[in-house]
Design a protein around this motif. Structure first.
Motif: not given
Length: 218
Positions: A196-213
């Motif tokens: 919502s603050q403009g970060m790309s989905l790719r970068d946001a998912r990487a930053k917050f470890r989405y794919h390992s949740l």
């Protein structure tokens, strides 16, 4: 009486709880069990009932167990997925709503759907129809382990239902499931805020470890 585990579970949606149980290797999804209204939500501890076909030599009954249940209970009915006869109708809905039960989950069919919609009483079932279960099925046992949509439900387990369906949290593993659900929800909320603050989905998912949740860990 305050039930902190139920209160914590009720703050999460079924998808988050399912993800937490995936990570722990717990099969908690009641497959094929859907709300009669997508606005319904339920959360509470299970009271279980198992049905069997009627015994013509020693017929039983469909059960008056609702009389004895305290407010906040989720009634869980295992009718083996049968859709040719119902095990829950308007009189039970009226009483359950009046007593403040949390809802009803049925592996099988309910009927008189209009009243649950009118009262806002949550019913989750495999289907709905109108043919009575009287003289077709009877209560075999209460307070036993049952199977709902492929998931085992024991007395006292926590059930949560929303628009996606129903999950069951084993009571003895509630603390670890809910801790992981808190972690997953926090990370996903952070991702939403970041994009919502403009970060790309790719970068946001990487930053917050989405794919390992949700990935199961050894």
């Amino acid at each position: 009486m305050n039930d902190q585990a139920v209160d914590r579970a009720g703050k999460h949606d079924c998808a988050t709880l399912s993800d937490a149980m995936d990570r722990l290797g717990i099969e908690g999804v009641c497959r094929g069990i859907k709300p009669r209204d997508h606005a319904f939500r339920l959360c509470g501890r299970a009271f279980t009932v198992r049905y069997i076909p009627i015994d013509v030599l020693a017929p039983g009954n469909v059960g008056d167990f609702v009389d004895d249940l305290p407010a906040g209970t989720v009634v869980v009915l295992d009718n083996r997925g049968r859709e040719d006869c119902t095990v829950w109708g308007d009189i039970m809905t009226q009483l359950a709503s009046h007593k403040g039960l949390a809802g009803t989950v049925i592996d099988g069919a309910c009927r008189d759907v209009d009243l649950c919609l009118k009262l806002g009483y949550p019913i989750y079932s495999r289907s709905y129809s109108m043919k009575t279960g009287k003289d077709r099925v009877q209560v075999d046992a209460t307070g036993v382990t049952v199977e709902i949509g492929g998931a085992l439900v024991r007395p006292g387990d926590i059930l949560v239902g929303d628009a996606d369906g129903v999950v069951v949290i084993p009571s003895e593993r509630a603390d670890e499931v809910l801790a992981l659900a808190d972690e997953i929800a926090t990370a996903e909320n952070a991702i939403r805020e970041a994009i919502s603050q403009g970060m790309s989905l790719r970068d946001a998912r990487a930053k917050f470890r989405y794919h390992s949740l949700q990935t199961r860990r050894p």
